[in-house]
Design a protein around this motif. Structure first.
Motif, PDB file in Angstrom:
ATOM      1  N   ALA A  66     -14.297  -8.124   3.047  1.00 31.22           N
ATOM      2  CA  ALA A  66     -13.498  -8.437   4.224  1.00 31.22           C
ATOM      3  C   ALA A  66     -12.446  -7.347   4.382  1.00 31.22           C
ATOM      4  O   ALA A  66     -11.369  -7.442   3.832  1.00 31.22           O
ATOM      5  CB  ALA A  66     -12.826  -9.800   4.041  1.00 31.22           C
ATOM      6  N   ASP A  67     -12.768  -6.276   5.086  1.00 34.85           N
ATOM      7  CA  ASP A  67     -11.778  -5.194   5.180  1.00 34.85           C
ATOM      8  C   ASP A  67     -10.749  -5.474   6.269  1.00 34.85           C
ATOM      9  O   ASP A  67     -10.939  -6.339   7.121  1.00 34.85           O
ATOM     10  CB  ASP A  67     -12.443  -3.827   5.356  1.00 34.85           C
ATOM     11  CG  ASP A  67     -13.298  -3.738   6.626  1.00 34.85           C
ATOM     12  OD1 ASP A  67     -13.089  -4.561   7.537  1.00 34.85           O
ATOM     13  OD2 ASP A  67     -14.163  -2.851   6.682  1.00 34.85           O
ATOM     14  N   ILE A  68      -9.629  -4.754   6.175  1.00 33.85           N
ATOM     15  CA  ILE A  68      -8.621  -4.842   7.225  1.00 33.85           C
ATOM     16  C   ILE A  68      -8.860  -3.634   8.124  1.00 33.85           C
ATOM     17  O   ILE A  68      -8.858  -2.512   7.643  1.00 33.85           O
ATOM     18  CB  ILE A  68      -7.195  -4.775   6.637  1.00 33.85           C
ATOM     19  CG1 ILE A  68      -7.004  -5.867   5.575  1.00 33.85           C
ATOM     20  CG2 ILE A  68      -6.150  -4.889   7.738  1.00 33.85           C
ATOM     21  CD1 ILE A  68      -5.658  -5.807   4.874  1.00 33.85           C
TER      22      ILE A  68
ATOM     23  N   ARG B 232      -8.292 -11.842 -12.071  1.00 35.61           N
ATOM     24  CA  ARG B 232      -7.867 -12.005 -10.674  1.00 35.61           C
ATOM     25  C   ARG B 232      -7.264 -13.371 -10.479  1.00 35.61           C
ATOM     26  O   ARG B 232      -7.085 -13.813  -9.363  1.00 35.61           O
ATOM     27  CB  ARG B 232      -9.073 -11.863  -9.742  1.00 35.61           C
ATOM     28  CG  ARG B 232      -9.926 -10.677 -10.012  1.00 35.61           C
ATOM     29  CD  ARG B 232      -9.229  -9.404  -9.611  1.00 35.61           C
ATOM     30  NE  ARG B 232     -10.043  -8.269 -10.016  1.00 35.61           N
ATOM     31  CZ  ARG B 232     -10.087  -7.126  -9.366  1.00 35.61           C
ATOM     32  NH1 ARG B 232      -9.356  -6.963  -8.303  1.00 35.61           N
ATOM     33  NH2 ARG B 232     -10.832  -6.156  -9.799  1.00 35.61           N
TER      34      ARG B 232
ATOM     35  N   ASP C 216      -6.071   3.431  -0.187  1.00 35.17           N
ATOM     36  CA  ASP C 216      -5.467   2.113  -0.247  1.00 35.17           C
ATOM     37  C   ASP C 216      -6.524   1.027  -0.223  1.00 35.17           C
ATOM     38  O   ASP C 216      -7.585   1.206   0.375  1.00 35.17           O
ATOM     39  CB  ASP C 216      -4.568   1.914   0.970  1.00 35.17           C
ATOM     40  CG  ASP C 216      -3.195   2.484   0.713  1.00 35.17           C
ATOM     41  OD1 ASP C 216      -2.763   2.458  -0.439  1.00 35.17           O
ATOM     42  OD2 ASP C 216      -2.569   2.950   1.677  1.00 35.17           O
ATOM     43  N   VAL C 217      -6.190  -0.101  -0.826  1.00 40.41           N
ATOM     44  CA  VAL C 217      -7.145  -1.196  -0.928  1.00 40.41           C
ATOM     45  C   VAL C 217      -7.793  -1.564   0.402  1.00 40.41           C
ATOM     46  O   VAL C 217      -9.002  -1.728   0.494  1.00 40.41           O
ATOM     47  CB  VAL C 217      -6.463  -2.466  -1.493  1.00 40.41           C
ATOM     48  CG1 VAL C 217      -7.477  -3.572  -1.680  1.00 40.41           C
ATOM     49  CG2 VAL C 217      -5.783  -2.158  -2.801  1.00 40.41           C
ATOM     50  N   SER C 218      -6.985  -1.670   1.468  1.00 36.92           N
ATOM     51  CA  SER C 218      -7.552  -2.148   2.729  1.00 36.92           C
ATOM     52  C   SER C 218      -8.523  -1.120   3.301  1.00 36.92           C
ATOM     53  O   SER C 218      -9.532  -1.466   3.910  1.00 36.92           O
ATOM     54  CB  SER C 218      -6.439  -2.473   3.724  1.00 36.92           C
ATOM     55  OG  SER C 218      -5.776  -1.307   4.135  1.00 36.92           O
ATOM     56  N   VAL C 219      -8.230   0.156   3.082  1.00 37.62           N
ATOM     57  CA  VAL C 219      -9.085   1.219   3.597  1.00 37.62           C
ATOM     58  C   VAL C 219     -10.289   1.423   2.670  1.00 37.62           C
ATOM     59  O   VAL C 219     -11.406   1.700   3.116  1.00 37.62           O
ATOM     60  CB  VAL C 219      -8.262   2.520   3.735  1.00 37.62           C
ATOM     61  CG1 VAL C 219      -9.141   3.664   4.204  1.00 37.62           C
ATOM     62  CG2 VAL C 219      -7.106   2.295   4.704  1.00 37.62           C
ATOM     63  N   GLN C 220     -10.052   1.234   1.386  1.00 34.16           N
ATOM     64  CA  GLN C 220     -11.121   1.312   0.394  1.00 34.16           C
ATOM     65  C   GLN C 220     -12.251   0.356   0.743  1.00 34.16           C
ATOM     66  O   GLN C 220     -13.434   0.705   0.679  1.00 34.16           O
ATOM     67  CB  GLN C 220     -10.511   0.964  -0.974  1.00 34.16           C
ATOM     68  CG  GLN C 220     -11.494   0.690  -2.067  1.00 34.16           C
ATOM     69  CD  GLN C 220     -10.769   0.341  -3.366  1.00 34.16           C
ATOM     70  OE1 GLN C 220      -9.864   1.030  -3.783  1.00 34.16           O
ATOM     71  NE2 GLN C 220     -11.151  -0.736  -4.007  1.00 34.16           N
ATOM     72  N   ALA C 221     -11.882  -0.841   1.180  1.00 36.87           N
ATOM     73  CA  ALA C 221     -12.895  -1.833   1.541  1.00 36.87           C
ATOM     74  C   ALA C 221     -13.729  -1.340   2.726  1.00 36.87           C
ATOM     75  O   ALA C 221     -14.940  -1.549   2.771  1.00 36.87           O
ATOM     76  CB  ALA C 221     -12.227  -3.168   1.868  1.00 36.87           C
ATOM     77  N   GLN C 222     -13.083  -0.650   3.681  1.00 40.35           N
ATOM     78  CA  GLN C 222     -13.832  -0.121   4.831  1.00 40.35           C
ATOM     79  C   GLN C 222     -14.885   0.885   4.362  1.00 40.35           C
ATOM     80  O   GLN C 222     -16.018   0.875   4.839  1.00 40.35           O
ATOM     81  CB  GLN C 222     -12.887   0.590   5.811  1.00 40.35           C
ATOM     82  CG  GLN C 222     -11.833  -0.315   6.446  1.00 40.35           C
ATOM     83  CD  GLN C 222     -10.748   0.493   7.166  1.00 40.35           C
ATOM     84  OE1 GLN C 222     -10.850   1.700   7.317  1.00 40.35           O
ATOM     85  NE2 GLN C 222      -9.697  -0.190   7.604  1.00 40.35           N
TER      86      GLN C 222
ATOM     87  N   GLU D 285       0.812  -1.200   0.000  1.00 35.13           N
ATOM     88  CA  GLU D 285       0.000   0.000   0.000  1.00 35.13           C
ATOM     89  C   GLU D 285       0.850   1.256   0.000  1.00 35.13           C
ATOM     90  O   GLU D 285       2.053   1.214   0.230  1.00 35.13           O
ATOM     91  CB  GLU D 285      -0.940  -0.038   1.209  1.00 35.13           C
ATOM     92  CG  GLU D 285      -1.940  -1.165   1.058  1.00 35.13           C
ATOM     93  CD  GLU D 285      -2.914  -1.219   2.213  1.00 35.13           C
ATOM     94  OE1 GLU D 285      -4.065  -0.863   2.001  1.00 35.13           O
ATOM     95  OE2 GLU D 285      -2.511  -1.600   3.312  1.00 35.13           O
TER      96      GLU D 285
ATOM     97  N   ASN E 190     -17.771  -0.756   2.446  1.00 35.30           N
ATOM     98  CA  ASN E 190     -18.675  -1.392   3.406  1.00 35.30           C
ATOM     99  C   ASN E 190     -19.567  -0.364   4.088  1.00 35.30           C
ATOM    100  O   ASN E 190     -20.759  -0.591   4.278  1.00 35.30           O
ATOM    101  CB  ASN E 190     -17.882  -2.165   4.465  1.00 35.30           C
ATOM    102  CG  ASN E 190     -17.361  -3.493   3.930  1.00 35.30           C
ATOM    103  OD1 ASN E 190     -17.890  -4.020   2.945  1.00 35.30           O
ATOM    104  ND2 ASN E 190     -16.340  -4.028   4.553  1.00 35.30           N
TER     105      ASN E 190
ATOM    106  N   HIS F 288       0.264  -1.350  -6.765  1.00 39.53           N
ATOM    107  CA  HIS F 288      -0.549  -1.615  -5.592  1.00 39.53           C
ATOM    108  C   HIS F 288      -1.752  -2.459  -6.006  1.00 39.53           C
ATOM    109  O   HIS F 288      -2.614  -2.740  -5.198  1.00 39.53           O
ATOM    110  CB  HIS F 288      -1.007  -0.299  -4.968  1.00 39.53           C
ATOM    111  CG  HIS F 288      -1.917   0.444  -5.881  1.00 39.53           C
ATOM    112  ND1 HIS F 288      -1.455   1.237  -6.903  1.00 39.53           N
ATOM    113  CD2 HIS F 288      -3.258   0.448  -5.984  1.00 39.53           C
ATOM    114  CE1 HIS F 288      -2.481   1.711  -7.579  1.00 39.53           C
ATOM    115  NE2 HIS F 288      -3.587   1.248  -7.046  1.00 39.53           N
TER     116      HIS F 288
ATOM    117  N   LEU G 214      -5.486  -8.409   2.185  1.00 41.44           N
ATOM    118  CA  LEU G 214      -5.508  -7.639   0.937  1.00 41.44           C
ATOM    119  C   LEU G 214      -6.341  -8.343  -0.118  1.00 41.44           C
ATOM    120  O   LEU G 214      -7.131  -7.729  -0.828  1.00 41.44           O
ATOM    121  CB  LEU G 214      -4.098  -7.499   0.378  1.00 41.44           C
ATOM    122  CG  LEU G 214      -3.261  -6.295   0.754  1.00 41.44           C
ATOM    123  CD1 LEU G 214      -2.016  -6.254  -0.123  1.00 41.44           C
ATOM    124  CD2 LEU G 214      -4.042  -5.004   0.601  1.00 41.44           C
TER     125      LEU G 214
ATOM    126  N   ALA H 145      -9.915  -7.966   0.460  1.00 38.46           N
ATOM    127  CA  ALA H 145     -10.428  -6.598   0.431  1.00 38.46           C
ATOM    128  C   ALA H 145     -10.657  -6.083  -0.979  1.00 38.46           C
ATOM    129  O   ALA H 145     -11.281  -5.055  -1.167  1.00 38.46           O
ATOM    130  CB  ALA H 145      -9.462  -5.672   1.165  1.00 38.46           C
ATOM    131  N   VAL H 146     -10.137  -6.798  -1.982  1.00 34.76           N
ATOM    132  CA  VAL H 146     -10.301  -6.326  -3.359  1.00 34.76           C
ATOM    133  C   VAL H 146     -11.716  -6.613  -3.827  1.00 34.76           C
ATOM    134  O   VAL H 146     -12.126  -7.769  -3.880  1.00 34.76           O
ATOM    135  CB  VAL H 146      -9.305  -7.024  -4.304  1.00 34.76           C
ATOM    136  CG1 VAL H 146      -9.512  -6.545  -5.733  1.00 34.76           C
ATOM    137  CG2 VAL H 146      -7.891  -6.753  -3.853  1.00 34.76           C
TER     138      VAL H 146
END
Ligand SMILES: Nc1ncnc2c1ncn2[C@@H]1O[C@H](COP(=O)(O)OP(=O)(O)OP(=O)(O)O)[C@@H](O)[C@H]1O
Ligand SMILES: Nc1ncnc2c1ncn2[C@@H]1O[C@H](COP(=O)(O)OP(=O)(O)OP(=O)(O)O)[C@@H](O)[C@H]1O
Ligand code: SF4
Ligand code: SF4
Ligand SMILES: [Mg+2]
Ligand SMILES: [Mg+2]
Lengths: 334, 328
Positions: free
Chosen positions: A280-282, B265, B190-196, A50, B199, A221, A262, A265-266
Motif C-alpha cells: 500500500a504505497d503513498i 513489527r 524513504d519508506v513511502s517512496v520505497q513501496a512505490q 521521512e 510495486n 525512520h 507509512l 508501506a513497510v
C-alpha cells in the motif's frame, strides 16, 4: 522501555512551541514548527518521519548545536526545569554531557579521529567533574565496560578508525554516558549498521536505560526500531508533529492518514507476502519545506483530503484520550 | 507467477579474489576472497535475493555477472550456453540481456544529462532502431515506470530520489533484458517512496517476465520481493531455499541469527536483544574451518578446522551439513 518502567512524573525535558528556521537559497523558511513534547526519566520517546522532515534539526536544537544556516526562531526548552535557550555559551557547555548528551548516526564523524577513545572520554569527564587524570581515565574504562566493549582497557588506547562499526557506536554511547546525563538523544543510532549489529546496539540501549533510568529520545525512520524500543511516539511530517501517542495506541490504532500509510508501506509487515503482491504505497513525494501547500501539508498525497484540508491547516488536538493528531477527520470509531 | 523450470542463468563456483598488494614493488601478498565459490541458478520470471552482512560479497557477485569485475574462477551459463565460449556477438547479446540497477540514484545518473538521453543511451550503444523509433521507445519506457513523458527534456537533478530510481529502471528496461541485477534498489529511499518502487518492480516482473537478482540488506524487502533467498557469509552461500522456508524455518545458524536480529513489527512481541558485542570477521582475515564458527552458538571443535560443504537436503533447500551432523 517496558510497561513497568521507572518513569517518574516530572519531565526532565520539556519543549514547547519550538520553531526552527533555515536561511537558504530559497530564502528563509521554517524547518520545524510548533514542536512541543516532554520526556520523563526512564522513558523513551521515539520521533519518526521521512528524510528531511526535521528530526535531526529538532535533536540538534536541543543541544544548541544547529548548523550555521539554522536558528531557533521561537519556543522554549526546559532541561531539568531550567531555561536552556536563555543560557550563555558557558552554561550551555556545562549542560552538554552533564545533563543532556547526544549519540549520532555516524560515530566516525562525531568522534575525534586523532584522539584515543579513552582520552576522548576522559577529556569530557574532566571538563565536567573535579577529578584528576587517573580518575578520569578509570572512569573512561568503566563506561567502556558499561557499554560491553570487549577488552575495555585495550580499546581505550585505540583510535576510532581501529574499531569496527559496532564498536565505534559503543564508544560513542560510552562517551555520551561518561558524565551520567539525564537525557540522551540518539539520532538514527543504528541506521548505518548491519541488522545483526543493530540488534546488539538496541539491546544495549534498552539495557542501559533500565539500569540508569535516563530519559531518552530516539530518532529514526524505521518503524521496526520504534516498535522495539519506544514508550511513546511522535510522527513528524514536513516539519510538524502530525501524531503523538503511546506505542501501543499508535501501533494498534494509528489515526493520521500519513501514519496509516507509512505502516502499510513497510514491506514484510504482513505475516508473509507472495511475490507479485503489492504494497500500500503513498502516492507522490514529500513537498519541499520552502513551498508547502497552504492547508494540510499531507493533503496532496492524502486519499481522504477534503476541500477544507486544502485551505486550512488542521490543529494538533487530542482525538482519543492520550492520542493526538493533526487532521480534520474525526474519530468515527470512538 | 510460477517460474518455468529451465534455469536462465546458472552460476557454478563463481570466484572473485582481489589481490592485496604491498611494498614498493606492489607484490601480491594475499587476496580478499570477496566471492569464494558461489553457485546458484535463476529461473525465468524468478526473483532470487542475496542477503548477508556488509562485505559478504553480494555486490561483487552481481558485478561479476554483469562483467563489471573479472571473476577469477567459476562457470556461468546463460540460456544453456557457457559464457566463456561466447564469441563477440554472443557476448554482446548477453550484455543486452543482463542489466543492473544501482542503490544510489543520485550518483548512478549524470545530473547534467537529459532524462531522455539517459534512457536512450543503451539503445544508442547497441544501435537498436531508428532515431524516431528510439524516441518512441523512450516515451513508452517513461510511461511504463510512472514518469510523465513530458518530463523527457528535464535533467536528472530536477527529479526526486524515487523518480531518479524510476529513470534508472527505465534505462535498465530499454533493451528488454531477461535479468536485472538490483543492487539495493530502494535502500536510499524513504519508506513511502520505497513501496512505490517495490510495486513497480513487482508489476514489471508480472508483465514482462523479467528475472531479478536482488541484493538487499532489508529482510522486509527480501520477504516482499523474493521467490528464493540465498544467504551469504564471507563470500560463500551458507543456505539457499524458497523464501517461505527461509523465513519460517531457517536452517543455518547464521540465517537464524539474521532473522532473530530483524526488529519485530509488534511492540507486544519485542525481542530481548542481547547487548553483547559480536564482531563480524572480514573477508581479508577469514576464520579457519567453518567461517561462521567465531559467532556460532552451536560451534564444536571440528567446526574450527573443517569447512562444511553445501549439500542438498529436502529437495529445494541447500545448506551446509554442519560438522556436528557429519560426525553423527
Ligand atoms: N546545514 C543545512 N543547511 C540548510 N538546510 C539544511 C541543513 N541541514 C538540513 N537542512 C534542511 O533542513 C530540513 C530538515 O533536515 P533534517 O536534517 O532535520 O531532516 P531529518 O528529518 O533528520 O532527515 P533524515 O532522515 O534525512 O536525517 C531538510 O529539508 C534539509 O534539507
Ligand atoms: N575492487 C575491490 N578491490 C578489493 N577489495 C574489494 C573490491 N570490491 C570489494 N572488495 C571487498 O570484497 C568484499 C565484498 O564486497 P562487496 O561490496 O561485494 O560486499 P557487499 O556484500 O555488497 O556489502 P555491502 O552490503 O556493504 O554493500 C569486501 O571485503 C570488500 O571490501
Ligand atoms: S487534514 Fe485532510 S488532508 Fe490532512 S491528513 Fe487529515 S484528511 Fe488528509
Ligand atoms: S559448521 Fe559448526 S560453526 Fe559452522 S554453522 Fe555449522 S555448527 Fe556452526
Ligand atoms: Mg536526520
Ligand atoms: Mg553491496
Amino acid at each position: 522501555m517496558s510497561e513497568m518502567n521507572t518513569a517518574t512524573h516530572v519531565p526532565v525535558l520539556q519543549v514547547s512551541d519550538l520553531d526552527i528556521e533555515i536561511r537558504g537559497v530559497n530564502g528563509a523558511f521554517a524547518v520545524v514548527s510548533d514542536m512541543s513534547f516532554s520526556v520523563r526519566a526512564g522513558e523513551t520517546l521515539c520521533i519518526v518521519g521521512e528524510s528531511g522532515c526535521g528530526k535531526s534539526m529538532t535533536a540538534l536544537s536541543l543541544l544548541r548545536l544547529l548548523p550555521d544556516a539554522a536558528t531557533i526562531a521561537g519556543g522554549k526548552v526546559l532541561i531539568d526545569g531550567q531555561d536552556f535557550l536563555a543560557m550563555n555559551q558557558r552554561q550551555v557547555e556545562d549542560f552538554r554531557g552533564e545533563k543532556i548528551a547526544m549519540i549520532f548516526q555516524e560515530p566516525l564523524s562525531a568522534l575525534n579521529p586523532v584522539l584515543r577513545i579513552g582520552e576522548q572520554i576522559a577529556e569530557s569527564v574532566r571538563q565536567h567533574r573535579k577529578c584528576n587524570r587517573r580518575e578520569a581515565d578509570a572512569r573512561a574504562v568503566d563506561v567502556l565496560r558499561l557499554v560491553q566493549m570487549p577488552d575495555p582497557e585495550r580499546r581505550a588506547t585505540q583510535f576510532p578508525h581501529e574499531l569496527s562499526g559496532g564498536m565505534r557506536q559503543r564508544a560513542m554511547i560510552a562517551l555520551a554516558l561518561a558524565c551520567d546525563p539525564k537525557i540522551i538523544i540518539a539520532d538514527e543510532p543504528t541506521t548505518a549498521l548491519d541488522v545483526t549489529i543493530q540488534a546488539q546496539i538496541l539491546g544495549l540501549i534498552s539495557d542501559l536505560q533500565k539500569r540508569l533510568g535516563t530519559a531518552q529520545i530516539l530518532i529514526t525512520h524505521d518503524l521496526g526500531v520504534v516498535s522495539e524500543v519506544a514508550d511513546r511516539v511522535i510522527v513528524m511530517y514536513a516539519g510538524r508533529k502530525v501524531e503523538e501517542a503511546s506505542i501501543y495506541d499508535l501501533f494498534d490504532r494509528p489515526f493520521h492518514p500519513y501514519t496509516i500509510g507509512l505502516m502499510g508501506a513497510v514491506p514484510g509487515a504482513g505475516a508473509s507476502s507472495e511475490a507479485g503482491d503489492r504494497l500500500a504505497d503513498i502516492p507522490g513525494t514529500v513537498p519541499p519545506l520552502w513551498n508547502l501547500p497552504k492547508g494540510c501539508a499531507f493533503a496532496p498525497r492524502c486519499a481522504n483530503a477534503s476541500a477544507r484540508c486544502l485551505e486550512e491547516r488542521p490543529p494538533f488536538e487530542e482525538k482519543r484520550p492520550g492520542h493526538w493528531a493533526a487532521c480534520w477527520e474525526h474519530d468515527d470509531a470512538a | 507467477m510460477q517460474p518455468d523450470r529451465t534455469p536462465l542463468l546458472s552460476v557454478e563456483n563463481l570466484e572473485v579474489h582481489f589481490p592485496i598488494r604491498s611494498g614498493v614493488f606492489q607484490r601480491q601478498v594475499g587476496a580478499v576472497k570477496a566471492v569464494d565459490g558461489v553457485s546458484f541458478s535463476l529461473q525465468r520470471g524468478e526473483t532470487l535475493s542475496l542477503v548477508g552482512e556488509s562485505g559478504c560479497g553480494k555486490s561483487t557477485t552481481g558485478l561479476a555477472l554483469m562483467g563489471l569485475v573479472k571473476p577469477t574462477g567459476g562457470r556461468v551459463q546463460f540460456d544453456g550456453q557457457e559464457i566463456r565460449g561466447f564469441n563477440r556477438a554472443a557476448l554482446k547479446s548477453y550484455r543486452r540481456r543482463m542489466q543492473i540497477v544501482f542503490q544510489d540514484p543520485f550518483s548512478s545518473l549524470n545530473p547534467r544529462q537529459r532524462v531522455k538521453d539517459i534512457i536512450r543511451a543503451p539503445l544508442d550503444i547497441h544501435k537498436v532502431g531508428t532515431p524516431a523509433e528510439r524516441e518512441t521507445r523512450v516515451a513508452e519506457l517513461m510511461e511504463r515506470v510512472g514518469l510523465r513523458p513530458d518530463q523527457a527534456d528535464n535533467f536528472a537533478h530536477q527529479f526526486s530520489g524515487g523518480q531518479r530510481q524510476r529513470i534508472g529502471i527505465a534505462r535498465a528496461l530499454a533493451l528488454n533484458p531477461d535479468v536485472i541485477v538490483c543492487d539495493e534498489p530502494v535502500s536510499a529511499l524513504d519508506v513511502s517512496v520505497q513501496a512505490q518502487i517495490l510495486n513497480l518492480l513487482s508489476d514489471l516482473q508480472r508483465d514482462l517476465g523479467v528475472s531479478y537478482l536482488s541484493i538487499s540488506h532489508d529482510l522486509g524487502v527480501v520477504e516482499f520481493i523474493s521467490h528464493r533467498v540465498a544467504v551469504m557469509y564471507l563470500g560463500k552461500i551458507v543456505e539457499i531455499a524458497p523464501k517461505t522456508r527461509i523465513f519460517a524455518e531457517p536452517g543455518h545458524p547464521y540465517t537464524e541469527l539474521l532473522m532473530r536480529s530483524a526488529p519485530s513489527r509488534d511492540p507486544r512481541k519485542r525481542h530481548s536483544f542481547s547487548a553483547t558485542n559480536d564482531d563480524i570477521p572480514s573477508a581479508t582475515k577469514k576464520p579457519s574451518g567453518c567461517p561462521f564458527h567465531t559467532r556460532c552458538p552451536l560451534v564444536t571443535a571440528v567446526c574450527k578446522t573443517t569447512e562444511p560443504a553445501l549439500t542438498a537436503r529436502e529437495g529445494a533447500r541447500w545448506l551446509p551439513v554442519t560438522t556436528a551432523e557429519l560426525l553423527s
